[in-house]
Design a protein around this motif. Structure first.
Motif, PDB file in Angstrom:
ATOM      1  N   GLU B 298       0.208 -18.010  27.597  1.00 51.45           N
ATOM      2  CA  GLU B 298       1.096 -18.578  26.593  1.00 51.45           C
ATOM      3  C   GLU B 298       0.225 -19.063  25.441  1.00 51.45           C
ATOM      4  O   GLU B 298      -0.920 -19.454  25.646  1.00 51.45           O
ATOM      5  N   SER B 299       0.803 -19.043  24.222  1.00 54.01           N
ATOM      6  CA  SER B 299       0.022 -19.434  23.047  1.00 54.01           C
ATOM      7  C   SER B 299       0.830 -20.350  22.140  1.00 54.01           C
ATOM      8  O   SER B 299       2.035 -20.150  21.958  1.00 54.01           O
ATOM      9  N   ILE B 300       0.178 -21.364  21.579  1.00 54.85           N
ATOM     10  CA  ILE B 300       0.794 -22.207  20.555  1.00 54.85           C
ATOM     11  C   ILE B 300       0.176 -21.845  19.214  1.00 54.85           C
ATOM     12  O   ILE B 300      -1.031 -21.593  19.126  1.00 54.85           O
ATOM     13  N   VAL B 301       1.026 -21.786  18.170  1.00 56.87           N
ATOM     14  CA  VAL B 301       0.504 -21.640  16.814  1.00 56.87           C
ATOM     15  C   VAL B 301       0.753 -22.971  16.118  1.00 56.87           C
ATOM     16  O   VAL B 301       1.901 -23.410  15.990  1.00 56.87           O
ATOM     17  N   THR B 302      -0.304 -23.648  15.725  1.00 59.19           N
ATOM     18  CA  THR B 302      -0.166 -24.978  15.110  1.00 59.19           C
ATOM     19  C   THR B 302      -1.401 -25.328  14.306  1.00 59.19           C
ATOM     20  O   THR B 302      -2.496 -24.823  14.582  1.00 59.19           O
ATOM     21  N   LYS B 303      -1.206 -26.206  13.316  1.00 58.78           N
ATOM     22  CA  LYS B 303      -2.342 -26.784  12.590  1.00 58.78           C
ATOM     23  C   LYS B 303      -2.601 -28.206  13.067  1.00 58.78           C
ATOM     24  O   LYS B 303      -3.527 -28.861  12.597  1.00 58.78           O
ATOM     25  N   ASP B 304      -1.760 -28.682  13.989  1.00 57.91           N
ATOM     26  CA  ASP B 304      -1.837 -30.081  14.418  1.00 57.91           C
ATOM     27  C   ASP B 304      -2.748 -30.222  15.639  1.00 57.91           C
ATOM     28  O   ASP B 304      -2.533 -29.595  16.683  1.00 57.91           O
ATOM     29  N   TYR B 305      -3.737 -31.083  15.521  1.00 58.83           N
ATOM     30  CA  TYR B 305      -4.724 -31.245  16.589  1.00 58.83           C
ATOM     31  C   TYR B 305      -4.094 -31.757  17.882  1.00 58.83           C
ATOM     32  O   TYR B 305      -4.287 -31.192  18.963  1.00 58.83           O
ATOM     33  N   LYS B 306      -3.299 -32.822  17.752  1.00 66.80           N
ATOM     34  CA  LYS B 306      -2.737 -33.468  18.942  1.00 66.80           C
ATOM     35  C   LYS B 306      -1.807 -32.509  19.693  1.00 66.80           C
ATOM     36  O   LYS B 306      -1.856 -32.413  20.920  1.00 66.80           O
ATOM     37  N   ASN B 307      -0.978 -31.776  18.943  1.00 66.54           N
ATOM     38  CA  ASN B 307      -0.062 -30.835  19.601  1.00 66.54           C
ATOM     39  C   ASN B 307      -0.822 -29.706  20.294  1.00 66.54           C
ATOM     40  O   ASN B 307      -0.451 -29.265  21.388  1.00 66.54           O
ATOM     41  N   SER B 308      -1.890 -29.250  19.659  1.00 68.50           N
ATOM     42  CA  SER B 308      -2.668 -28.163  20.276  1.00 68.50           C
ATOM     43  C   SER B 308      -3.243 -28.621  21.613  1.00 68.50           C
ATOM     44  O   SER B 308      -3.200 -27.906  22.611  1.00 68.50           O
TER      45      SER B 308
END
Lengths: 373, 373
Positions: B298-308
């Motif tokens: 599974e992969s997350i696409v984000t610019k947010d450090y905490k969410n990653s």
């Protein structure tokens, strides 16, 4: 929590003892103040072990810039099926919690009242530190059907670990569809090489055979090179150790002993009995051991460098020793600080299993938009 | 050996093709000169990988002077049950030999003539370099009964690895008493976070969905945060990618799409179909993915450090990505140089399996007369 509730544990235990008045295993069932304090002490030792969860075992970077790490994480839900001893209830649950897992316990009917009370108290302890009580569950119906159902809970259980006698373990291996870690019986061998220090050999053999004969890492079978058999076996027989010796034909020609049958060489006695086989060389010894062992622990006693290395290389067991007692095959003796069992299978964990055997890994991958070409 | 015998392989293959004239999977069965050369090339690459057998992964000394080492050794006899593609016959056998194992192969009946010929040639190759031909065995009777018998060969097989479709894998998991490594199906998710770089998200989604839709690391389901759903889904719909979109109710309100059923979110399409779910936050996304995924990638696409970091931590899958395509879940892409499959179970091996997954360890212990006190 356990030490504050010794009375409630002892009274639950009394109900089990009342049912079991004629049980020859009665001693294993008993919980008294001394034993409960020992269980609590063991628990504190497990709590004090280092935390390994979250550790990144390794991390590397690929040419495309992806950073791939292998992180240690809990298995999830660990099932444990075990027999009479109620201390296993606490030990197994605490090891699972320490390694970040939830556990589903299924103890024997003999100890059901003790087990239910111990679990009730452990759940209170979890709650008191803000952890979910549901992380420790026990099957309150200790019937054969409940065990069989548990073995098929693939949707929930990540692994099933049987702890108990050979019959229990075989039944789990045969019936479970959930992945099983087989913890094992031990038909452990000591091989006295033609170049052995015979005094050291006797010390190691006595220790491995007699220090605690009922356990899986005790020695069950002696293999001895024909060139030193006369001297070694004569010394062994002279020492009047209380061990019943069961020898092959060549042994019978040297010392008084019970004739060994073919079955004897496959037997895990867990008792003060020793089978004895004389061989004419290291290769024959290795072949004999690999054929008859349960792949647990074997030891060579030798002063010869080449023979020691060949034995290490060719013996197909979880633990192979040079010049040491097989009794060291144990999580505490290995320095793991705990032990959930000794695996005699080859997958996932082999040999003494500590906290790490109750964890798995997942890959974590740091990218910055990589797509596959 | 394979390249010198292209004719004999092609003519054995012709017998399989003659039987299979109406088989829709026909292409997978075909062996021609080009494919045989590719198989031989892949074999040479495996041969050139570093040898890990005999390596001591770690070694430590105990206070009593015992030196305990963990040495990498072969598993022993590896069973592999697989379906039509005859190239698996060579690939699986070569990986087993490279990792020091013997193998027992059981391929599908469709490719039986090709498989028998490939095994005959590989056995000649083993013999030509002084290795025992018996290290590669194939079951010549590809009946259902032979597969079922193989699954119960606990006395001989150290592990059984099924390679093929979901039906084959399920049958092996349900019926085998031998330890199994489950290689898996992949219902892989891409999560577009509220802080995603949407352009990167589209690139990653297209790559993961369309670069090779038939494989297990292809993306099957898109999860998108409601704050960016409108913009992201509109762009997705505008691109006319040939992907059939199956959306939940909120998706249907934004773009034209097929209504997704509950089953859609559990489905591994292996085709140009994508299920879409809109969520209101990261927690909901993580819960949805952990509920529906096959625990593959599974992969997350984000610019947010905490969410990653939260996504890495909380997703319960073999491989978890930040800002990268799920298509990288692969032994070659991970840098292992080979792949025997992708494990979706947690025991022994998890994620892409290279040579190391075909080995185990044993403990070697150097003593000088230690006995247990």
């Amino acid at each position: 929590m356990l030490e504050k509730n010794i009375d409630s544990i002892v009274s639950a235990n009394a109900k089990d003892l009342a049912k079991a008045a004629n049980n020859p295993m009665l001693d294993r069932l008993i919980l008294n103040e001394e034993r409960i304090i020992a269980i609590a002490d063991a628990t504190r030792k497990i709590i004090d072990l280092p935390d390994i969860l979250g550790n990144i075992d390794k991390m590397w970077q690929r040419p495309n810039g992806l950073k791939i790490g292998q992180q240690r994480v809990p298995l999830g839900l660990v099932g444990i099926i075990y027999e009479a001893r109620p201390n296993v209830t606490v030990d197994a649950a605490v090891l699972c919690i320490k390694s970040g897992n939830a556990c589903l316990l299924r103890g024997g009917s003999d100890a059901i009242y003790s087990n239910l009370e111990l679990v009730r108290l452990m759940r209170l302890a979890l709650k008191s530190v803000g952890l979910p009580a549901e992380a420790i569950e026990i099957i309150s119906d200790p019937s054969r059907e409940s065990a069989t159902q548990m073995m098929k809970l693939n949707q929930y259980l990540d692994v099933l670990i049987p702890r108990g006698g050979a019959g229990l373990i075989k039944s789990v291996v045969q019936n479970a569809t959930v992945p099983v870690i087989e913890t094992g019986s031990g038909n452990c061998h000591i091989y006295i090489d033609e170049y052995a220090d015979l005094e050291m050999g006797l010390d190691i053999l006595f220790n491995a055979k007699t220090q605690r004969p009922s356990v899986c890492n005790a020695c069950e079978s002696l293999v001895v090179h024909s060139k030193v058999a006369n001297e070694f076996l004569t010394q062994l027989a002279e020492q009047n150790t209380g061990i019943e010796l069961r020898g092959d034909e060549r042994t019978q020609a040297i010392i008084p002993c019970t004739p060994a049958t073919d079955e004897d060489f496959y037997e895990e006695y867990n008792d003060l009995i020793l089978s004895i086989k004389i061989v004419d060389g290291l290769d024959e010894a290795i072949d004999h051991i690999n054929e008859h062992s349960t792949k647990h622990s074997e030891s060579i006693v030798t002063k010869d460098y080449k023979n020691s290395q060949k034995f290490l290389q060719r013996i197909n067991s979880a633990v192979v020793y040079i010049n040491a007692s097989t009794r060291f095959t144990d999580g505490y003796e290995f320095g793991f600080g705990a032990e959930i069992g000794i695996s005699t299978q080859k997958l996932h964990a082999r040999g003494p299993m500590g906290i790490e055997a109750l964890t798995t890994t997942k890959y974590i991958v740091y990218g910055n938009g990589q797509i596959r070409k």
